[in-house]
Enzyme design. Structure first.
Site, PDB file in Angstrom:
ATOM      1  N   SER A 188       0.820  -1.198   0.000  1.00  9.37           N
ATOM      2  CA  SER A 188       0.000   0.000   0.000  1.00  9.37           C
ATOM      3  C   SER A 188       0.866   1.265   0.000  1.00  9.37           C
ATOM      4  O   SER A 188       1.726   1.422  -0.859  1.00  9.37           O
ATOM      5  CB  SER A 188      -0.967  -0.039   1.194  1.00  9.37           C
ATOM      6  OG  SER A 188      -1.999   0.894   1.056  1.00  9.37           O
ATOM      7  N   ASP A 282      -8.901  -5.909  -5.334  1.00  6.83           N
ATOM      8  CA  ASP A 282      -8.528  -4.801  -4.457  1.00  6.83           C
ATOM      9  C   ASP A 282      -9.558  -3.678  -4.590  1.00  6.83           C
ATOM     10  O   ASP A 282      -9.747  -3.129  -5.670  1.00  6.83           O
ATOM     11  CB  ASP A 282      -7.139  -4.306  -4.852  1.00  6.83           C
ATOM     12  CG  ASP A 282      -6.555  -3.298  -3.872  1.00  6.83           C
ATOM     13  OD1 ASP A 282      -7.310  -2.736  -3.060  1.00  6.83           O
ATOM     14  OD2 ASP A 282      -5.334  -3.071  -3.925  1.00  6.83           O
ATOM     15  N   HIS A 316      -6.950  -6.311  -1.112  1.00  6.65           N
ATOM     16  CA  HIS A 316      -5.815  -5.410  -0.851  1.00  6.65           C
ATOM     17  C   HIS A 316      -4.895  -5.949   0.237  1.00  6.65           C
ATOM     18  O   HIS A 316      -3.679  -5.874   0.117  1.00  6.65           O
ATOM     19  CB  HIS A 316      -6.357  -4.038  -0.434  1.00  6.65           C
ATOM     20  CG  HIS A 316      -5.300  -2.992  -0.277  1.00  6.65           C
ATOM     21  ND1 HIS A 316      -4.662  -2.408  -1.352  1.00  6.65           N
ATOM     22  CD2 HIS A 316      -4.761  -2.413   0.838  1.00  6.65           C
ATOM     23  CE1 HIS A 316      -3.784  -1.519  -0.911  1.00  6.65           C
ATOM     24  NE2 HIS A 316      -3.819  -1.508   0.413  1.00  6.65           N
TER      25      HIS A 316
END
Length: 374
Positions: A188, A282, A316
Site C-alpha cells: 500500500s 482490491d 488489498h
C-alpha cells in the site's frame, strides 16, 4: 472412540497444520470449531461442517467443507495448538538510533543474513509480525515505523526519503547483515515508499511491491531537496456499497488519465529487481492497473528486471498465509469504514502462494551464488 489430531502441535503461523479426525461413523456430520485468544485477550472464533468418509475419517487436507448450518450433538473432543510469529532463537532489538524507530529481528546463529526492510501502510504504529516471520525464515528483517509511533508525527506533512536511506545504511552496517544490498517488502503506502527507495537508493536491489501505486499519493515525497507532489484525488469517485463500506479504487483514475509522465515514479531508473504482487479484487486502489503501467514503463525502457503476480479474487490486504481475510476495517484517519476486498478462498490461496514467492525472490537476489573453482 473419536480421536482428533493436529500436527505439528507447535509451529509458526505461516506453516500448515494437518488436522484429522478418526473414529467417526461413516458419513457422520461433524463440526470443526477453532478459537483463538491473542496476546491482548481478544477472542476469535470460526467453524466449518464436514462429512466423514466411509471409514469414519475427516482429513482437512482433502475433505471439502459443506458450508451449511447443520445441527450436531455428538461428543466433543479438542486439541490445543500453538502458533508463533517468531521461531525459537530469533532475537528482537528495539531500534532507536538517530531518527530511526523500529524493531530489528535477527535469526539465530552467527550470520550473516540477507537484510530486508519491512514497510506497511500509513496506518501508524510499528507493525512487526511480517518482519518476525521473515527472520524466522533466515532474513535479518527491520520493521520500520514512519508515522504515529513514539516521537514520529501522526500526520507527516511530507515523506522524507532520507529517513528511509538512514534505515538502509543502519541495516547494512549491522555485523550480522549480508551486503552489499538489501531488500524491501512493502504494501500500500509502504509500497509507494518502497518503489521510491528502489529508484533513489542503489543499495536497494530487491523490492517487493504489494498492491501499491506507481505514483505519490496523499503526502509529498522529498529527497535531497527534490519534491514529488501527490497525484490529485477525486473524492466524488468514492463509492459506498450496500454495507456502508467505502471503495476508493477509482479515485485517482481521473487525475491519472490526464497526468503527464512526470507524475509517475521513474521506475526505469532503479537498478534492482521488482516483484509486483496484485490482488485483482482490491477495493482500495486500482493496484493491477498501476502495476501494469509500471511494468510497461520498464519494458519501454528495455528493462526485464521484474515479475508480476496477479491473483484473481484477492483483495488489498495480502498477508502471510493462514491469516484471516481482512475484507474491511475502520480507518481512524478518514473516519470511515474501508472495504479492502477479497474472496475468502481465492484470497487465502493467493496469500499461501505469494508468501513463498516473496521469500524465493528475496533469496535469489540477496544471496550471492558461489561458484566453485576447479
Amino acid at each position: 472412540m473419536i480421536q482428533l489430531t493436529a500436527t505439528p502441535a507447535s509451529t509458526l503461523t505461516d506453516e500448515p497444520v494437518h488436522i484429522r479426525a478418526t473414529g467417526l461413523r461413516p458419513s457422520q456430520i461433524v463440526i470443526f470449531q477453532a478459537t483463538l485468544e491473542d496476546e491482548k485477550g481478544n477472542l476469535f472464533h470460526s467453524q466449518a461442517y464436514y462429512k466423514a468418509s466411509e471409514v469414519g475419517e475427516v482429513d482437512l487436507d482433502h475433505a471439502p467443507s459443506l458450508g451449511a448450518q447443520i445441527a450436531a450433538t455428538d461428543p466433543k473432543v479438542s486439541v490445543t495448538l500453538e502458533r508463533w510469529y517468531r521461531a525459537p532463537g530469533v532475537t528482537r532489538i528495539q531500534v532507536q538510533e538517530g531518527h530511526l524507530r523500529g524493531a530489528l529481528f535477527l535469526p539465530p546463529g552467527e550470520g550473516r543474513f540477507p537484510g530486508v526492510i519491512d514497510l506497511f501502510a500509513d496506518i501508524g504504529g510499528l507493525i512487526e509480525y511480517r518482519a518476525s516471520l521473515l527472520a524466522s525464515h533466515g532474513f535479518a528483517a527491520l520493521a520500520l515505523a514512519y508515522c504515529d509511533y513514539e516521537d514520529l508525527p501522526l500526520h507527516p506533512e511530507k515523506i522524507e526519503l532520507e529517513y528511509f536511506e538512514e534505515a538502509v545504511n543502519f541495516l547494512l552496517r549491522h555485523p550480522k547483515v549480508l551486503g552489499p544490498g538489501i531488500g524491501i517488502v512493502s504494501i500500500s503506502k509502504g509500497a509507494e515508499i518502497g518503489l521510491s527507495m528502489a529508484i533513489h537508493l542503489k543499495q536497494v536491489i530487491a523490492t517487493v511491491l504489494i498492491n501499491g501505486p506507481n505514483f505519490v499519493f496523499s503526502t509529498p515525497q522529498v529527497y535531497r531537496g527534490q519534491i514529488s507532489q501527490p497525484l490529485s484525488f477525486s473524492p466524488q469517485l468514492v463509492s459506498i456499497n450496500a454495507l456502508g463500506l467505502a471503495q476508493f479504487q477509482y479515485c485517482f483514475e481521473e487525475a491519472r488519465s490526464k497526468a503527464s509522465e512526470t507524475f509517475f515514479l521513474p521506475i526505469e531508473k532503479a537498478q534492482g529487481h521488482f516483484l509486483f504482487i496484485v490482488g485483482e479484487d482490491d477495493k482500495s486502489i486500482n493496484s493491477k492497473a498501476y502495476a501494469e503501467q509500471a511494468t510497461e514503463q520498464l519494458r519501454r525502457n528495455g528493462k526485464d528486471n521484474w515479475t508480476l503476480l496477479s491473483y484473481p479474487g484477492a483483495g488489498h490486504m495480502l498477508e502471510p498465509p493462514y491469516s484471516p481475510l481482512c475484507c474491511a476495517s475502520k480507518l481512524s484517519k478518514l473516519h470511515l469504514f474501508m472495504q479492502w476486498g477479497g474472496e475468502v478462498t481465492l484470497h487465502a490461496a493467493a496469500q499461501e502462494h505469494s508468501w513463498k514467492e516473496i521469500q524465493k525472490f528475496l533469496r535469489k537476489h540477496l544471496i550471492p551464488v558461489v561458484t566453485s573453482q576447479l
